[in-house]
Design an enzyme around this catalytic site. Structure first.
Site, PDB file in Angstrom:
ATOM      1  N   ASP A 126      -3.187  -2.563  11.027  1.00 16.60           N
ATOM      2  CA  ASP A 126      -2.465  -1.556   9.821  1.00 16.60           C
ATOM      3  C   ASP A 126      -0.960  -1.366  10.441  1.00 16.60           C
ATOM      4  OD1 ASP A 126      -1.538   0.889   8.589  1.00 16.60           O
ATOM      5  OD2 ASP A 126      -3.409   1.821   8.865  1.00 16.60           O
TER       6      ASP A 126
ATOM      7  N   TYR B 212       8.680   4.795  -4.648  1.00 15.82           N
ATOM      8  CA  TYR B 212       8.295   3.048  -4.589  1.00 15.82           C
ATOM      9  C   TYR B 212       9.472   2.305  -4.642  1.00 15.82           C
ATOM     10  CZ  TYR B 212       6.386  -1.547  -5.288  1.00 15.82           C
ATOM     11  OH  TYR B 212       6.048  -2.838  -5.252  1.00 15.82           O
TER      12      TYR B 212
ATOM     13  N   GLY C 155       8.609  -8.731 -10.823  1.00 15.82           N
ATOM     14  CA  GLY C 155       8.429  -7.802 -11.844  1.00 15.82           C
ATOM     15  C   GLY C 155       6.895  -7.513 -11.945  1.00 15.82           C
TER      16      GLY C 155
ATOM     17  N   GLU D 296      -4.303  -6.573  -7.040  1.00 15.08           N
ATOM     18  CA  GLU D 296      -4.975  -5.136  -6.991  1.00 15.08           C
ATOM     19  C   GLU D 296      -3.938  -4.035  -6.951  1.00 15.08           C
ATOM     20  OE1 GLU D 296      -7.906  -5.328  -3.637  1.00 15.08           O
ATOM     21  OE2 GLU D 296      -8.522  -7.177  -4.345  1.00 15.08           O
TER      22      GLU D 296
HETATM   23  P1  NDP Z   1      -2.413  -5.834  -3.684  1.00 15.44           P
HETATM   24  O1  NDP Z   1      -2.685  -4.683  -3.593  1.00 15.44           O
HETATM   25  O2  NDP Z   1      -3.296  -7.012  -4.243  1.00 15.44           O
HETATM   26  O3  NDP Z   1      -2.157  -6.395  -2.109  1.00 15.44           O
HETATM   27  C1  NDP Z   1      -1.590  -5.819  -1.009  1.00 15.44           C
HETATM   28  C2  NDP Z   1      -1.831  -5.873   0.436  1.00 15.44           C
HETATM   29  O4  NDP Z   1      -1.275  -5.009   1.275  1.00 15.44           O
HETATM   30  C3  NDP Z   1      -3.322  -6.027   0.618  1.00 15.44           C
HETATM   31  O5  NDP Z   1      -3.739  -6.989   1.258  1.00 15.44           O
HETATM   32  C4  NDP Z   1      -3.329  -4.745   1.755  1.00 15.44           C
HETATM   33  O6  NDP Z   1      -4.418  -5.149   2.707  1.00 15.44           O
HETATM   34  C5  NDP Z   1      -2.203  -4.617   2.324  1.00 15.44           C
HETATM   35  N1  NDP Z   1      -1.690  -3.526   2.628  1.00 15.44           N
HETATM   36  C6  NDP Z   1      -1.513  -2.204   2.218  1.00 15.44           C
HETATM   37  N2  NDP Z   1      -1.451  -1.441   3.120  1.00 15.44           N
HETATM   38  C7  NDP Z   1      -1.390  -1.847   4.380  1.00 15.44           C
HETATM   39  C8  NDP Z   1      -1.326  -1.474   5.729  1.00 15.44           C
HETATM   40  N3  NDP Z   1      -1.093  -0.098   5.791  1.00 15.44           N
HETATM   41  N4  NDP Z   1      -1.456  -2.172   6.628  1.00 15.44           N
HETATM   42  C9  NDP Z   1      -1.603  -3.530   6.367  1.00 15.44           C
HETATM   43  N5  NDP Z   1      -1.908  -3.994   5.240  1.00 15.44           N
HETATM   44  C10 NDP Z   1      -1.528  -3.088   3.987  1.00 15.44           C
HETATM   45  O7  NDP Z   1      -1.008  -6.065  -4.050  1.00 15.44           O
HETATM   46  P2  NDP Z   1       0.010  -7.317  -4.184  1.00 15.44           P
HETATM   47  O8  NDP Z   1      -0.427  -8.407  -3.585  1.00 15.44           O
HETATM   48  O9  NDP Z   1       0.616  -7.279  -5.608  1.00 15.44           O
HETATM   49  O10 NDP Z   1       1.125  -6.374  -3.599  1.00 15.44           O
HETATM   50  C11 NDP Z   1       1.698  -7.204  -2.392  1.00 15.44           C
HETATM   51  C12 NDP Z   1       3.218  -6.844  -2.185  1.00 15.44           C
HETATM   52  O11 NDP Z   1       4.023  -7.086  -3.416  1.00 15.44           O
HETATM   53  C13 NDP Z   1       3.537  -5.356  -1.916  1.00 15.44           C
HETATM   54  O12 NDP Z   1       4.590  -5.174  -0.973  1.00 15.44           O
HETATM   55  C14 NDP Z   1       4.092  -4.843  -3.183  1.00 15.44           C
HETATM   56  O13 NDP Z   1       4.844  -3.707  -3.152  1.00 15.44           O
HETATM   57  C15 NDP Z   1       4.789  -6.192  -3.767  1.00 15.44           C
HETATM   58  N6  NDP Z   1       4.870  -6.289  -5.371  1.00 15.44           N
HETATM   59  C16 NDP Z   1       4.035  -6.136  -5.900  1.00 15.44           C
HETATM   60  C17 NDP Z   1       4.224  -6.213  -7.317  1.00 15.44           C
HETATM   61  C18 NDP Z   1       3.156  -6.591  -8.466  1.00 15.44           C
HETATM   62  O14 NDP Z   1       3.530  -6.198  -9.728  1.00 15.44           O
HETATM   63  N7  NDP Z   1       1.888  -6.800  -8.070  1.00 15.44           N
HETATM   64  C19 NDP Z   1       5.683  -6.618  -7.755  1.00 15.44           C
HETATM   65  C20 NDP Z   1       6.587  -6.552  -6.961  1.00 15.44           C
HETATM   66  C21 NDP Z   1       6.194  -6.322  -5.706  1.00 15.44           C
HETATM   67  P3  NDP Z   1      -5.564  -4.158   3.102  1.00 15.44           P
HETATM   68  O15 NDP Z   1      -5.671  -3.056   2.150  1.00 15.44           O
HETATM   69  O16 NDP Z   1      -6.555  -4.766   3.524  1.00 15.44           O
HETATM   70  O17 NDP Z   1      -4.981  -3.504   4.534  1.00 15.44           O
HETATM   71  C1  8X3 Z   2       5.935  -3.853  -8.719  1.00 16.44           C
HETATM   72  C2  8X3 Z   2       6.709  -4.014 -10.043  1.00 16.44           C
HETATM   73  O1  8X3 Z   2       7.633  -3.107 -11.938  1.00 16.44           O
HETATM   74  O2  8X3 Z   2       5.397  -2.027 -11.080  1.00 16.44           O
HETATM   75  O3  8X3 Z   2       6.776  -3.722  -7.688  1.00 16.44           O
HETATM   76  O4  8X3 Z   2       7.411  -1.592 -10.126  1.00 16.44           O
HETATM   77  S1  8X3 Z   2       6.758  -2.481 -10.883  1.00 16.44           S
END
Ligand code: NDP
Ligand code: 8X3
Length: 250
Positions: free
Chosen positions: A57, A150, A181, A186
């Site tokens: 974590d 966020y 973007g 998930e």
């Molecule tokens: P997911 O929800 O699919 O994946 C998020 C990952 O973060 C999971 O593996 C989860 O693992 C992990 N996580 C969350 N909280 C914790 C914690 N406290 N400790 C360790 N691991 C943690 O989302 P994405 O793959 O889309 O997101 C990945 C990154 O990309 C994030 O930083 C997100 O903000 C960023 N992002 C996403 C976008 C989108 O539109 N999807 C666009 C721009 C940026 P677990 O729960 O098993 O701990």
């Molecule tokens: C994730 C993209 O546009 O939902 O970082 O904030 S948005």
């Protein structure tokens, strides 16, 4: 010798896709996340890949320190730290938000990223080699209603990445901020506290970025010749653009 990447948040979305991508290129993987059964499944599906999996974590500073300190010798030298773990919680306007959601985003997206960076970076500087790839977002560049905390956490990640570059200019250590973007993972299910229908609506009628697309960007940035630092990659799906400035008229 095989290169070695440490991925936070490798249980889903971008992190898992990156694990797949780097495994395909023959890298060693350190995969982390809280849902350790998913990490175990990944390892079982890739018996040929050297993988060290750890339940982690990122919000727990002590856990992060112990984890980095106790990495097995084979995985000790980290070539790429992919600071990917993160989340958005809620899309309410600021005056209606849940303060615990704000705290969780700050603890994960900012403090978690700092803990990992602070533990791994000294080893990179000592070896005069390494690459920190941070997961930013367009939400750190452009405001949108409900993006409040966020977006602010991702603005922090952007500026921290730039500031790292200035601290590391005398070294060969590289820093990249990836700023996607709309991307389907998930992410929205987490944002809407498990409401899958609400999450699905986010992507209706769009062709969003996929986790595999992000993995491609991360791999590309990591594969540049060592004299090139990719500072930032900002990407959106073709169906997305920046909104107009809002004017409220009475
Ligand atoms: P997911 O929800 O699919 O994946 C998020 C990952 O973060 C999971 O593996 C989860 O693992 C992990 N996580 C969350 N909280 C914790 C914690 N406290 N400790 C360790 N691991 C943690 O989302 P994405 O793959 O889309 O997101 C990945 C990154 O990309 C994030 O930083 C997100 O903000 C960023 N992002 C996403 C976008 C989108 O539109 N999807 C666009 C721009 C940026 P677990 O729960 O098993 O701990
Ligand atoms: C994730 C993209 O546009 O939902 O970082 O904030 S948005």
């Amino acid at each position: 010798m095989k290169k070695n990447i440490l991925i936070t948040g490798a249980t889903s979305g971008f992190g898992q896709a990156c694990a797949e991508r780097f495994a395909r290129e023959g890298w060693k993987l350190i995969i982390t996340g809280r849902r350790c059964e998913r990490l175990q499944n990944f390892s079982q599906q890739h018996p040929e890949v050297p993988i060290y999996e750890a339940q982690l974590d990122v919000r727990d500073q002590h856990q992060v320190e112990e984890f980095v300190k106790n990495l097995p010798d084979e995985f000790r030298n980290i070539d790429v730290l992919f600071n990917n773990a993160g989340l958005a919680l809620g899309l309410e306007k600021a005056h209606e938000c849940n303060i615990e959601d704000w705290e969780t985003m700050v603890d994960t997206n900012i403090k978690g990223l700092l803990y990992l960076t602070r533990c791994v970076l000294p080893h990179m500087v000592e070896r005069n080699s390494g690459h920190i790839i941070n997961m930013g977002s367009i939400a750190g560049n452009y405001p949108y209603p409900g993006g409040n905390t966020y977006g602010a956490t991702k603005a922090f990640v952007k500026q921290f990445s730039r500031n790292l570059l200035t601290d590391l200019v005398h070294t060969q250590v590289r820093v990249t901020n990836i700023e996607p973007g709309l991307a389907e993972s998930e992410f929205s299910i987490v944002r809407f506290h498990g409401n899958v229908e609400q999450a699905d609506d986010v992507y209706k009628g769009t062709k969003p970025i996929t986790p595999a697309d992000i993995a491609e960007c991360v791999f590309w940035a990591a594969s540049m010749p060592s004299h090139i630092n990719i500072n930032t990659i900002e990407l959106m799906p073709t169906c997305q653009s920046c909104g107009p400035l809002a004017i409220h008229r009475t």
